[in-house]
Design a protein around this motif. Structure first.
Motif, PDB file in Angstrom:
ATOM      1  N   ASP A  76       0.825  -1.209   0.000  1.00 24.00           N
ATOM      2  CA  ASP A  76       0.000   0.000   0.000  1.00 24.00           C
ATOM      3  C   ASP A  76       0.860   1.261   0.000  1.00 24.00           C
ATOM      4  N   ALA A  77       2.002   1.208   0.691  1.00 24.15           N
ATOM      5  CA  ALA A  77       2.910   2.357   0.677  1.00 24.15           C
ATOM      6  C   ALA A  77       3.470   2.575  -0.727  1.00 24.15           C
ATOM      7  N   TYR A  78       3.841   1.494  -1.388  1.00 31.96           N
ATOM      8  CA  TYR A  78       4.412   1.598  -2.736  1.00 31.96           C
ATOM      9  C   TYR A  78       3.409   2.210  -3.709  1.00 31.96           C
ATOM     10  N   PHE A  79       2.177   1.699  -3.700  1.00 25.63           N
ATOM     11  CA  PHE A  79       1.214   2.132  -4.714  1.00 25.63           C
ATOM     12  C   PHE A  79       0.535   3.461  -4.372  1.00 25.63           C
ATOM     13  N   THR A  80       0.546   3.877  -3.136  1.00 30.65           N
ATOM     14  CA  THR A  80       0.046   5.216  -2.824  1.00 30.65           C
ATOM     15  C   THR A  80       1.137   6.266  -2.989  1.00 30.65           C
ATOM     16  N   GLY A  81       2.391   5.804  -3.044  1.00 28.10           N
ATOM     17  CA  GLY A  81       3.497   6.735  -3.232  1.00 28.10           C
ATOM     18  C   GLY A  81       3.999   7.369  -1.954  1.00 28.10           C
ATOM     19  N   VAL A  82       3.563   6.859  -0.797  1.00 27.31           N
ATOM     20  CA  VAL A  82       4.024   7.423   0.479  1.00 27.31           C
ATOM     21  C   VAL A  82       5.187   6.592   1.003  1.00 27.31           C
ATOM     22  N   SER A  83       5.913   7.138   1.951  1.00 32.25           N
ATOM     23  CA  SER A  83       7.059   6.422   2.520  1.00 32.25           C
ATOM     24  C   SER A  83       6.774   5.899   3.916  1.00 32.25           C
ATOM     25  N   TYR A  84       5.577   6.156   4.434  1.00 26.38           N
ATOM     26  CA  TYR A  84       5.283   5.821   5.832  1.00 26.38           C
ATOM     27  C   TYR A  84       5.291   4.313   6.104  1.00 26.38           C
ATOM     28  N   GLY A  85       4.890   3.503   5.134  1.00 26.55           N
ATOM     29  CA  GLY A  85       4.689   2.081   5.403  1.00 26.55           C
ATOM     30  C   GLY A  85       5.924   1.220   5.262  1.00 26.55           C
ATOM     31  N   HIS A  86       7.060   1.828   4.985  1.00 21.66           N
ATOM     32  CA  HIS A  86       8.261   1.029   4.765  1.00 21.66           C
ATOM     33  C   HIS A  86       8.912   0.634   6.085  1.00 21.66           C
ATOM     34  N   TYR A  87       9.380  -0.581   6.142  1.00 21.08           N
ATOM     35  CA  TYR A  87      10.112  -1.092   7.302  1.00 21.08           C
ATOM     36  C   TYR A  87      11.118  -2.117   6.784  1.00 21.08           C
ATOM     37  N   ASP A  88      11.985  -2.613   7.645  1.00 27.40           N
ATOM     38  CA  ASP A  88      13.055  -3.520   7.231  1.00 27.40           C
ATOM     39  C   ASP A  88      12.546  -4.954   7.218  1.00 27.40           C
ATOM     40  N   LEU A  89      11.886  -5.335   6.122  1.00 28.58           N
ATOM     41  CA  LEU A  89      11.297  -6.668   6.018  1.00 28.58           C
ATOM     42  C   LEU A  89      12.356  -7.764   6.134  1.00 28.58           C
ATOM     43  N   GLU A  90      13.474  -7.598   5.432  1.00 36.21           N
ATOM     44  CA  GLU A  90      14.479  -8.662   5.400  1.00 36.21           C
ATOM     45  C   GLU A  90      15.036  -8.943   6.789  1.00 36.21           C
ATOM     46  N   TRP A  91      15.317  -7.899   7.535  1.00 35.77           N
ATOM     47  CA  TRP A  91      15.875  -8.124   8.873  1.00 35.77           C
ATOM     48  C   TRP A  91      14.813  -8.651   9.829  1.00 35.77           C
ATOM     49  N   LEU A  92      13.581  -8.240   9.632  1.00 35.34           N
ATOM     50  CA  LEU A  92      12.509  -8.758  10.476  1.00 35.34           C
ATOM     51  C   LEU A  92      12.341 -10.260  10.249  1.00 35.34           C
ATOM     52  N   VAL A  98      14.868  -2.864  16.241  1.00 38.54           N
ATOM     53  CA  VAL A  98      14.480  -1.708  15.430  1.00 38.54           C
ATOM     54  C   VAL A  98      13.548  -2.141  14.303  1.00 38.54           C
ATOM     55  N   ALA A  99      13.790  -3.324  13.724  1.00 42.81           N
ATOM     56  CA  ALA A  99      12.925  -3.814  12.645  1.00 42.81           C
ATOM     57  C   ALA A  99      11.502  -4.012  13.141  1.00 42.81           C
ATOM     58  N   LEU A 100      11.355  -4.565  14.348  1.00 38.12           N
ATOM     59  CA  LEU A 100      10.018  -4.775  14.909  1.00 38.12           C
ATOM     60  C   LEU A 100       9.348  -3.445  15.219  1.00 38.12           C
ATOM     61  N   GLU A 101      10.088  -2.527  15.823  1.00 40.61           N
ATOM     62  CA  GLU A 101       9.506  -1.219  16.152  1.00 40.61           C
ATOM     63  C   GLU A 101       9.110  -0.459  14.897  1.00 40.61           C
ATOM     64  N   SER A 102       9.924  -0.536  13.853  1.00 44.77           N
ATOM     65  CA  SER A 102       9.567   0.182  12.616  1.00 44.77           C
ATOM     66  C   SER A 102       8.355  -0.449  11.951  1.00 44.77           C
ATOM     67  N   TYR A 103       8.194  -1.775  12.098  1.00 44.44           N
ATOM     68  CA  TYR A 103       7.020  -2.479  11.559  1.00 44.44           C
ATOM     69  C   TYR A 103       5.749  -1.981  12.238  1.00 44.44           C
ATOM     70  N   VAL A 104       5.764  -1.867  13.571  1.00 42.81           N
ATOM     71  CA  VAL A 104       4.589  -1.386  14.294  1.00 42.81           C
ATOM     72  C   VAL A 104       4.347   0.091  14.010  1.00 42.81           C
ATOM     73  N   THR A 105       5.416   0.867  13.977  1.00 45.53           N
ATOM     74  CA  THR A 105       5.284   2.304  13.719  1.00 45.53           C
ATOM     75  C   THR A 105       4.743   2.564  12.321  1.00 45.53           C
ATOM     76  N   SER A 106       5.193   1.777  11.341  1.00 49.74           N
ATOM     77  CA  SER A 106       4.730   1.989   9.968  1.00 49.74           C
ATOM     78  C   SER A 106       3.226   1.753   9.863  1.00 49.74           C
ATOM     79  N   ARG A 107       2.709   0.806  10.628  1.00 47.14           N
ATOM     80  CA  ARG A 107       1.265   0.554  10.612  1.00 47.14           C
ATOM     81  C   ARG A 107       0.517   1.761  11.175  1.00 47.14           C
ATOM     82  N   ASP A 108       1.053   2.339  12.242  1.00 43.38           N
ATOM     83  CA  ASP A 108       0.451   3.539  12.819  1.00 43.38           C
ATOM     84  C   ASP A 108       0.432   4.668  11.794  1.00 43.38           C
ATOM     85  N   HIS A 109       1.550   4.866  11.104  1.00 42.24           N
ATOM     86  CA  HIS A 109       1.633   5.950  10.128  1.00 42.24           C
ATOM     87  C   HIS A 109       0.702   5.719   8.940  1.00 42.24           C
TER      88      HIS A 109
END
Length: 519
Positions: A201-217, A241-252
Motif C-alpha cells: 500500500d505504501a508503494y502504490f500510494t506513493g508514500v514512505s510511511y509504510g516502509h520497514y526492514d522486512l528482510e531483517w525482520l 528496530v525492525a520490529l519497532e519500525s514495523y509497528v510504527t509503519s502501521r500507525d503511520h
C-alpha cells in the motif's frame, strides 16, 4: 527443475515450483503446483477486479492495485516465513500443515466484496470477508476441486487436509500446537498479511510511511514456547528496530492513508448510496432501474433477511458497482429518490464535489487528542521501561474537524441518528429541489485505532507479539520496547462529521441551534 515466476513490484520475483514429475523436496515448496492451479481459479481471479484500498484511488491516483496482487504477495511471505523458521526440524508442522498455511495465505482475502473493507459496512446483514472467504473455499467449486485433485496427487487425505485448512483459517481456535502456529503466520499481529499490505500500500500510494526492514525482520523470527504453545517470536538481539519500525509503519499508514479524511469521505458517500437504495425500495416501491442482476438478487436477499447466494456474491466486484453507478449517474430520474441517486453517483464517479466536514470547537483533551509520537520519551525505573509523553502548549479549545472526546462524539452521533428522518431541502446544480432525509446527507465517522493491541488480547485473534530477550526470556514486546508500549496505549479515538455539500448550510444552522456548545 521448472518454476513459474511472477514479477512483483514489491517482492521482485515470486517463484513457485511447477512439480511437473514429482512433488518438490523442499518442505516450503511441497505442493506448489496446487498453489499455481488455485491462482488460476475464478474465485481468486475475481480479486483482480477488487481494489485493495477501495475508493482510496480517488485520493492517491496510483492506488489502483488489486486484492489479487496482495493475495499472491501474502502467499509469498508466508512461504518465506515458513522457510526461515525451523518448523521442519521440530515436531511443529508436517508437510500437510505447511501446505494448508500457504493455501490459507493465498485465499485469506478471497471473501472481500467490492471496494474491499467498506463493503461490509454498506448495509446491515453483510457478513465479514472472513466468513465469506471460508464459504467460498469450502463450497463445491473450482478451488475445492483443485484441492481434491492435488490431495490425490500428493497422497494425502482430503478431509484431513480440509480440517487442517479450517484450523489455520482460524475456525478451530481450541486446537493448539502446530495449527496454532500456522494460524499465526496468517492472522496475528506479526503475520504475512500485514507484512505485505504495509509495503504494497505504501508503494502504490506513493508514500514512505509504510516502509520497514522486512528482510531483517524475517531474519529475526524465531519459534519459542509460551505456556507450552509454540509462538512466533522476534529475537531482540537481532531485530528490535525492525520490529519497532514495523509497528510504527502501521500507525503511520492508518493516520496518513487508510484514515485520510477524503478517503473516509468517499467511504461515507458509498454507504449513503446503499442506504439510499434501501430508502428508494421502501418509499418508492422498488429498486431503481439499471441495477445489475447479481446485485439485485443480493440486495433482495439481504432486505428479506435471507443469506445471499454465493454465486451472486462471487459475481460482485468493483466493475459491477462502477457500472451501476454509471447507469444511475446518467439516467433520467423518474422519482425524487432516483434524482438523489443520480446526484450521489455523480459525486462518486466524477469526484466533485467531495463531502464536506463540520468544524467544531471542542476541548482538545489536554493536548493528547492525536497522541502523536512526538515528545515521546523513554526512561527506566525499577519496573522496567516507562513511556512518557510530553505534550506541548495546550489551548483550552481548538477549532477542528476532528472530535477526540468520545463522550461528545457519542452525543453528536446520537443527535443525528434521532433526527435521521427529518426532511432537509436540497438543490441540485441544475436547480432541481427535493427533500431528503437528514440521515442520507450527514455521516458521523467514528474511529478507534491502535497500531498494536495492547492489553486487549483475545485468545486466537490478537495475542501479543512475543520477543526473545538477550537472556532468552520470552516476553510480550510491550514489556521490552518503550515505543511499542506507548503505541499500544495510544488508542486514537476520533470522529468526523461529513455532510453533503448541498446541505451544508442547512445542517450547520441545525447544529448551531441544537449543538451550539460545541460549534
Amino acid at each position: 527443475m521448472s518454476r513459474k515466476v511472477f514479477r512483483d513490484a514489491v517482492h521482485d520475483m515470486i517463484s513457485l515450483h511447477r512439480e511437473l514429475d514429482h512433488p518438490a523436496t523442499e518442505p516450503s515448496e511441497w505442493g506448489d503446483a496446487l498453489l499455481l492451479e488455485l491462482i488460476d481459479t475464478p474465485e481468486l481471479q475475481r480479486l483482480r477486479r477488487i481494489r485493495q484500498l477501495g475508493p482510496a484511488s480517488r485520493v492517491y491516483p496510483s492506488a489502483e492495485h488489486s486484492r489479487f496482487s496482495h493475495a499472491v504477495g501474502t502467499m509469498h511471505l508466508a512461504k518465506r516465513i515458513l522457510s526461515t523458521l525451523p518448523v521442519c526440524d521440530q515436531p511443529l508442522m508436517d508437510q500437510e500443515t505447511l501446505l494448508a498455511v500457504k493455501v490459507a495465505a493465498l485465499f485469506h482475502d478471497v471473501g472481500h466484496g467490492p471496494y474491499s473493507h467498506v463493503f461490509e459496512h454498506l448495509m446491515p446483514g453483510i457478513e465479514s470477508h472472513e466468513v465469506w472467504g471460508w464459504r467460498i473455499l469450502s463450497h463445491q467449486g473450482p478451488a475445492r476441486r483443485a484441492i481434491k485433485k492435488h490431495c490425490l496427487r500428493l497422497q494425502i487425505d482430503f478431509d484431513g487436509f480440509y480440517e487442517k485448512l479450517h484450523t489455520v483459517w482460524g475456525h478451530n481456535s481450541s486446537q493448539e500446537g502446530e495449527r496454532t502456529l500456522g494460524s499465526q503466520v496468517i492472522s496475528s499481529q506479526l503475520d504475512a498479511d500485514r507484512m505485505d499490505y504495509l509495503l504494497r500500500d505504501a508503494y502504490f500510494t506513493g508514500v514512505s510511511y509504510g516502509h520497514y526492514d522486512l528482510e531483517w525482520l524475517l531474519h529475526s523470527l524465531r519459534i519459542q514456547k509460551v505456556e507450552g504453545t509454540p509462538r512466533l517470536c522476534v529475537d531482540l538481539t537481532k531485530g528490535p528496530v525492525a520490529l519497532e519500525s514495523y509497528v510504527t509503519s502501521r500507525d503511520h499508514m492508518y493516520r496518513q492513508v487508510y484514515d485520510h479524511k477524503t478517503v473516509r469521505a468517499f467511504e461515507a458517500l458509498l454507504i449513503h448510496i446503499f442506504q439510499l437504495l434501501v430508502w428508494i425500495f421502501q418509499e418508492e416501491g422498488g429498486w431503481p432501474p439499471g441495477m445489475s442482476p447479481p446485485l439485485l438478487r443480493f440486495l433482495n436477499d439481504l432486505h428479506h433477511g435471507r443469506q445471499p447466494q454465493l454465486a451472486d456474491y462471487l459475481a460482485l466486484d468493483d466493475t459491477v458497482l462502477d457500472y451501476c453507478f454509471g447507469q444511475w449517474a446518467d439516467a433520467t430520474p423518474q422519482t425524487p429518490g432516483q434524482g438523489e441517486l443520480r446526484w450521489k453517483c455523480r459525486l462518486f464517479r466524477d469526484r466533485s464535489p467531495v463531502y464536506r466536514r463540520i468544524f467544531w470547537r471542542i476541548p482538545d483533551m489536554g493536548g493528547l487528542g492525536e497522541q502523536l509520537a512526538f515528545g515521546f520519551q523513554q526512561t527506566r525505573s525499577e519496573k522496567g521501561v516507562v513511556s512518557k509523553l510530553t505534550p506541548g502548549p495546550v489551548e483550552k479549545r481548538s477549532c477542528s474537524t476532528v472530535i477526540h472526546d468520545p463522550t461528545i462524539a457519542e452525543a453528536i452521533d446520537l443527535f443525528f441518528r434521532k433526527r435521521a428522518n427529518d426532511p432537509i431541502q436540497v438543490t441540485d446544480p441544475d436547480g432541481t429541489t427535493r427533500k431528503v432525509p437528514l440521515g442520507l446527507l450527514v455521516y458521523v465517522d467514528r474511529l478507534d485505532r491502535s497500531p498494536y493491541a495492547h492489553l486487549q488480547y483475545t485468545p486466537g485473534r490478537s495475542d501479543p507479539v512475543y520477543v526473545v530477550s538477550g537472556d532468552q526470556k520470552v516476553l510480550p514486546a510491550e514489556q521490552v520496547s518503550g515505543l511499542i508500549n506507548f503505541l499500544g496505549k495510544s488508542h486514537r479515538r476520533q470522529a468526523r462529521v461529513f455532510v453533503d455539500p448541498r446541505a451544508e448550510s442547512s445542517i450547520l444552522a441545525l447544529v448551531q441551534q441544537e449543538l451550539k456548545q460545541w460549534v
